[in-house]
Design an enzyme around this catalytic site. Structure first.
Site, PDB file in Angstrom:
ATOM      1  N   HIS A 151      10.196   8.143  14.354  1.00 15.24           N
ATOM      2  CA  HIS A 151       9.022   7.323  13.989  1.00 15.24           C
ATOM      3  C   HIS A 151       7.795   8.220  13.773  1.00 15.24           C
ATOM      4  CE1 HIS A 151       7.274   2.990  14.343  1.00 15.24           C
ATOM      5  NE2 HIS A 151       6.529   3.723  13.544  1.00 15.24           N
ATOM      6  N   LEU A 152       7.949   9.130  12.805  1.00 16.79           N
ATOM      7  CA  LEU A 152       6.890  10.116  12.531  1.00 16.79           C
ATOM      8  C   LEU A 152       6.039   9.763  11.316  1.00 16.79           C
ATOM      9  CD1 LEU A 152       8.709  13.565  13.007  1.00 16.79           C
ATOM     10  CD2 LEU A 152       7.147  12.407  14.577  1.00 16.79           C
ATOM     11  N   GLU A 173      13.440   1.207  19.742  1.00 11.60           N
ATOM     12  CA  GLU A 173      12.873   2.557  19.893  1.00 11.60           C
ATOM     13  C   GLU A 173      12.452   2.772  21.331  1.00 11.60           C
ATOM     14  OE1 GLU A 173       9.845   3.172  16.923  1.00 11.60           O
ATOM     15  OE2 GLU A 173      11.197   2.703  15.284  1.00 11.60           O
ATOM     16  N   LYS A 175       0.834  -1.214   0.000  1.00 13.80           N
ATOM     17  CA  LYS A 175       0.000   0.000   0.000  1.00 13.80           C
ATOM     18  C   LYS A 175       0.870   1.265   0.000  1.00 13.80           C
ATOM     19  CE  LYS A 175      -2.261  -1.654   3.609  1.00 13.80           C
ATOM     20  NZ  LYS A 175      -1.823  -3.073   3.559  1.00 13.80           N
TER      21      LYS A 175
HETATM   22  P1  NAD Z   1       1.688  -3.755   2.932  1.00 14.04           P
HETATM   23  O1  NAD Z   1       1.445  -5.071   3.582  1.00 14.04           O
HETATM   24  O2  NAD Z   1       0.606  -3.129   2.149  1.00 14.04           O
HETATM   25  O3  NAD Z   1       2.982  -3.857   1.991  1.00 14.04           O
HETATM   26  C1  NAD Z   1       4.142  -4.539   2.343  1.00 14.04           C
HETATM   27  C2  NAD Z   1       4.724  -5.128   1.065  1.00 14.04           C
HETATM   28  O4  NAD Z   1       5.981  -5.705   1.392  1.00 14.04           O
HETATM   29  C3  NAD Z   1       3.845  -6.248   0.464  1.00 14.04           C
HETATM   30  O5  NAD Z   1       3.554  -5.958  -0.894  1.00 14.04           O
HETATM   31  C4  NAD Z   1       4.712  -7.494   0.591  1.00 14.04           C
HETATM   32  O6  NAD Z   1       4.542  -8.372  -0.493  1.00 14.04           O
HETATM   33  C5  NAD Z   1       6.100  -6.889   0.601  1.00 14.04           C
HETATM   34  N1  NAD Z   1       7.113  -7.776   1.175  1.00 14.04           N
HETATM   35  C6  NAD Z   1       6.978  -8.698   2.162  1.00 14.04           C
HETATM   36  N2  NAD Z   1       8.164  -9.305   2.375  1.00 14.04           N
HETATM   37  C7  NAD Z   1       9.040  -8.755   1.496  1.00 14.04           C
HETATM   38  C8  NAD Z   1      10.420  -8.980   1.234  1.00 14.04           C
HETATM   39  N3  NAD Z   1      11.125  -9.910   1.896  1.00 14.04           N
HETATM   40  N4  NAD Z   1      11.009  -8.217   0.281  1.00 14.04           N
HETATM   41  C9  NAD Z   1      10.313  -7.283  -0.402  1.00 14.04           C
HETATM   42  N5  NAD Z   1       9.001  -7.054  -0.205  1.00 14.04           N
HETATM   43  C10 NAD Z   1       8.385  -7.773   0.738  1.00 14.04           C
HETATM   44  O7  NAD Z   1       2.177  -2.790   4.111  1.00 14.04           O
HETATM   45  P2  NAD Z   1       2.203  -1.198   4.103  1.00 14.04           P
HETATM   46  O8  NAD Z   1       0.978  -0.694   4.756  1.00 14.04           O
HETATM   47  O9  NAD Z   1       2.599  -0.711   2.773  1.00 14.04           O
HETATM   48  O10 NAD Z   1       3.401  -0.941   5.161  1.00 14.04           O
HETATM   49  C11 NAD Z   1       4.757  -1.144   4.795  1.00 14.04           C
HETATM   50  C12 NAD Z   1       5.645  -1.014   6.026  1.00 14.04           C
HETATM   51  O11 NAD Z   1       5.554   0.316   6.558  1.00 14.04           O
HETATM   52  C13 NAD Z   1       5.258  -1.938   7.188  1.00 14.04           C
HETATM   53  O12 NAD Z   1       6.455  -2.435   7.758  1.00 14.04           O
HETATM   54  C14 NAD Z   1       4.577  -1.017   8.187  1.00 14.04           C
HETATM   55  O13 NAD Z   1       4.647  -1.479   9.498  1.00 14.04           O
HETATM   56  C15 NAD Z   1       5.392   0.245   7.981  1.00 14.04           C
HETATM   57  N6  NAD Z   1       4.751   1.497   8.423  1.00 14.04           N
HETATM   58  C16 NAD Z   1       5.532   2.435   9.014  1.00 14.04           C
HETATM   59  C17 NAD Z   1       4.979   3.640   9.398  1.00 14.04           C
HETATM   60  C18 NAD Z   1       5.810   4.677  10.093  1.00 14.04           C
HETATM   61  O14 NAD Z   1       5.292   5.359  10.954  1.00 14.04           O
HETATM   62  N7  NAD Z   1       7.057   4.853   9.736  1.00 14.04           N
HETATM   63  C19 NAD Z   1       3.631   3.901   9.172  1.00 14.04           C
HETATM   64  C20 NAD Z   1       2.851   2.925   8.543  1.00 14.04           C
HETATM   65  C21 NAD Z   1       3.436   1.707   8.160  1.00 14.04           C
HETATM   66  C1  MLT Z   2       2.306   1.714  12.012  1.00 15.84           C
HETATM   67  O1  MLT Z   2       2.677   0.543  12.060  1.00 15.84           O
HETATM   68  O2  MLT Z   2       1.137   2.036  11.757  1.00 15.84           O
HETATM   69  C2  MLT Z   2       3.292   2.785  12.235  1.00 15.84           C
HETATM   70  O3  MLT Z   2       4.526   2.366  12.596  1.00 15.84           O
HETATM   71  C3  MLT Z   2       2.805   4.012  12.884  1.00 15.84           C
HETATM   72  C4  MLT Z   2       2.668   4.043  14.375  1.00 15.84           C
HETATM   73  O4  MLT Z   2       3.464   3.524  15.113  1.00 15.84           O
HETATM   74  O5  MLT Z   2       1.685   4.625  14.831  1.00 15.84           O
END
Ligand code: NAD
Ligand code: MLT
Length: 311
Positions: free
Chosen positions: A279-280, A259, A149
């Site tokens: 982690h923003l 963290e 996503k």
């Molecule tokens: P998602 O599940 O929609 O997408 C993750 C993608 O990674 C999938 O398409 C999956 O096929 C792929 N994937 C899985 N294993 C893999 C590998 N070994 N190599 C390459 N691709 C691989 O998830 P998303 O909602 O897009 O979130 C992505 C990441 O961002 C997650 O780790 C989530 O926790 C993180 N996130 C961080 C924050 C933040 O505050 N920084 C906020 C939201 C999400």
């Molecule tokens: C998440 O997994 O949604 C993000 O890391 C964001 C958060 O910690 O709120």
């Protein structure tokens, strides 16, 4: 009386929804011992990333029926332990997609134009227009690792900025990549070709320290790396060394193996070409409202005896 504990800061919109069906206690900053001590009083628990819901917490949660994570990752919840006790775990898979994607793009642009360092220098009285000459994203190659996503939204915006976008994701179809106008590449080739690499995959045993010294060494010396996904995917000592020794041109990191980031982390010693944020990724007003409403509605429904979507 049905009771819900909110143990991390959550948008008021979520608390208002929970209050329709339960007494809501907002108690942030609980120590692990305090959480174990009080969790037995609650039917529902709502968290963000700050609260660690360990097996010990779940063991002490005699009445608990549901844990709601206002965000994507449920890696701070011992899901197998919850499942063993029949406690449902729910999350908000889409509420912060745009926020996280935009943060990755903001970091990519800031890194290219040295925004934080130029700001600090100007605030300190300087007027340095030489040191902070940057690069354009236009016509550069972005390598997206994880085309889910968030990765897909980053890819769409990057295309609109005139970037060539490649991706590595072993679980997505060629059709999906084609629809996004993205070339699928094997991981080593993606790291070797890209001018920018942005990580958007989960942390799993398979992806732990995926980006290590050996992979960093294959990147162009002009390349930049962004991680807005999860800590632990990059070897932080190897990254600090790679930026310090100009193996790569820079990095911007939002998430860390541990963290909050330790005071003595090697990343804190790198003074140039490295941007760190705490982690923003999901921290926009819009995303926090989205995830709070999404998860609070799921908790409310379960407490009313309705079925829920599992994380
Ligand atoms: P998602 O599940 O929609 O997408 C993750 C993608 O990674 C999938 O398409 C999956 O096929 C792929 N994937 C899985 N294993 C893999 C590998 N070994 N190599 C390459 N691709 C691989 O998830 P998303 O909602 O897009 O979130 C992505 C990441 O961002 C997650 O780790 C989530 O926790 C993180 N996130 C961080 C924050 C933040 O505050 N920084 C906020 C939201 C999400
Ligand atoms: C998440 O997994 O949604 C993000 O890391 C964001 C958060 O910690 O709120």
């Amino acid at each position: 009386m049905t009771k819900v504990l909110v143990s991390d800061p959550i948008d008021q919109a979520g608390i208002d929804i929970l209050s329709q069906v339960a007494q809501v206690d907002v108690r942030t900053g609980l120590s692990p011992e305090q959480l174990v001590g009080c969790i037995g009083d609650y039917d529902g628990l709502m968290i963000r990333s700050g609260t660690q819901v360990t097996a010990e917490v779940i063991e002490a949660a005699a009445r608990l029926r549901i844990i709601g994570r206002a965000g994507v990752g449920v890696d701070n919840v011992d899901v197998p332990a919850a499942t063993r006790r029949g406690v449902i775990v729910v999350n908000s898979p889409e509420g912060n997609t745009i926020a996280a994607a935009e943060h990755a793009l903001a970091l990519m642009l800031s890194l290219s134009r040295h925004v934080p360092h130029a700001h600090a220098s100007t605030m300190a009285g300087g007027w340095d227009r030489k040191t902070y000459v940057g690069n354009e994203l236009y016509k550069k190659t972005l390598g997206v690792v994880g085309l889910g996503k968030i990765g897909s939204h980053v890819a769409r915006v990057a295309r609109a900025l005139g970037m060539d976008v490649a991706a590595y994701d072993p679980f997505i179809s060629a059709e999906r990549a084609q629809l996004l106008q993205v070339r699928l590449l094997p991981l080593p080739q993606l790291f070797a070709e890209a001018d920018y690499v942005s990580l958007h995959l989960p942390r799993t045993p398979d992806t732990e320290n995926l980006v290590n010294a050996a992979l960093l060494a294959t990147m162009k010396p002009t390349a930049r790396l962004v991680n807005c996904a999860r800590g632990g995917i990059i070897d932080e000592q190897a990254l600090a060394d790679a930026v310090e020794n100009r193996v790569i041109a820079g990095a911007a990191i939002d998430v860390y193996a541990k963290e909050p980031l330790a005071a003595d982390s090697p990343l804190r010693l790198v003074k140039e070409r490295l941007i760190l944020t705490p982690h923003l990724g999901a921290s926009t007003e819009e995303a926090q409202e989205n995830v709070a409403i999404d998860v609070a509605e799921q908790i409310r429904d379960v407490l009313l005896g309705l079925p829920a979507r599992s994380a």
